[in-house]
Design a protein around this motif. Structure first.
Motif, PDB file in Angstrom:
ATOM      1  N   LEU A 157      -2.598   0.655 -10.208  1.00 53.78           N
ATOM      2  CA  LEU A 157      -2.555   1.557  -9.306  1.00 53.78           C
ATOM      3  C   LEU A 157      -3.246   2.928  -9.675  1.00 53.78           C
ATOM      4  O   LEU A 157      -3.866   3.613  -9.136  1.00 53.78           O
ATOM      5  CB  LEU A 157      -1.194   1.649  -8.817  1.00 53.78           C
ATOM      6  CG  LEU A 157      -0.644   2.869  -8.021  1.00 53.78           C
ATOM      7  CD1 LEU A 157      -1.271   2.989  -6.558  1.00 53.78           C
ATOM      8  CD2 LEU A 157       0.719   3.120  -7.844  1.00 53.78           C
ATOM      9  N   GLY A 217       0.802  -1.224   0.120  1.00 49.69           N
ATOM     10  CA  GLY A 217       0.041   0.013   0.125  1.00 49.69           C
ATOM     11  C   GLY A 217       0.794   1.175  -0.201  1.00 49.69           C
ATOM     12  O   GLY A 217       0.144   2.229   0.130  1.00 49.69           O
ATOM     13  N   ALA A 236       1.046  -3.682 -12.822  1.00 48.65           N
ATOM     14  CA  ALA A 236       1.014  -3.138 -11.608  1.00 48.65           C
ATOM     15  C   ALA A 236       0.859  -1.829 -11.369  1.00 48.65           C
ATOM     16  O   ALA A 236      -0.293  -1.036 -10.740  1.00 48.65           O
ATOM     17  CB  ALA A 236       2.179  -3.328 -10.965  1.00 48.65           C
TER      18      ALA A 236
END
Ligand SMILES: CC(C)(COP(=O)(O)OP(=O)(O)OC[C@H]1O[C@@H](n2cnc3c(N)ncnc32)[C@H](O)[C@@H]1OP(=O)(O)O)[C@@H](O)C(=O)NCCC(=O)NCCS
Length: 148
Positions: free
Chosen positions: A116, A81, A112
């Motif tokens: 995000l 996170g 990825a």
């Protein structure tokens, strides 16, 4: 986990350069990071987790637009996170500085990062063919038109 953010400083450079060499196939040079120390249009932060540099990221101020220049998290610290928190911090600072929108380029294969950014409200709006000279990979251009 105690996470805090600091403006990039000279003493962060060794860790930042080590991470950059690990995560980026075409890493920024030391000179490129040093430019972020002095560029008046740059906001560049390091993420510090439990006292250790875990990543970094920044943007350039382009009138009302925050152009994200680089974002990376140290591989052992990924998927906890921190990248998301770092991006949220950059967005918060951009809003405080009066920016209303944000853009970035990302390698088309970088699932990825694309995930995000999508989760944060960025959309893919166009593709720049063979943008990355190291492997001729396309860049996806992503925009968040409303940082609020
Ligand atoms: C992209 C990057 C910054 C993400 O940082 P991170 O701290 O690992 O990301 P987070 O843990 O905050 O993840 C946030 C969300 O992003 C997505 N995501 C992150 N890593 C992912 C992965 N390996 N595969 C798929 N989705 C991923 C997920 O949706 C994730 O949410 P979830 O964990 O609830 O599923 C990190 O993978 C990285 O440094 N990569 C190398 C450098 C790079 O590619 N930078 C971007 C250049 S444009």
């Amino acid at each position: 986990m105690v996470l805090r953010f600091e403006k990039l400083a000279e003493n962060h450079l060794p860790d930042v350069l080590r991470i950059e060499a690990e995560v980026n196939t075409a890493p920024w040079s030391e000179r490129a990071f040093r430019n972020e120390l002095t560029n008046p249009e740059s906001c560049f932060l390091v993420a510090i987790v439990d006292g250790q540099i875990a990543g970094y990221g920044g943007y350039w101020r382009c009138i009302d637009e925050a152009h994200v220049t680089n974002v990376a998290i140290d591989p052992p610290k990924q998927r906890q996170g921190i990248g998301r928190r770092l991006m949220l911090e950059l967005i918060e600072r951009a809003k405080e500085e009066g920016m209303t929108c944000s853009t970035l380029e990302v390698r088309a294969s970088n699932e990825a990062a694309i995930k995000l950014y999508e989760k944060l409200g960025y959309d893919v709006v166009s593709r720049r063919k063979r943008y990355y000279p190291d492997n001729q990979e396309d860049a996806l251009v992503m925009w968040c038109h409303d940082l609020a």
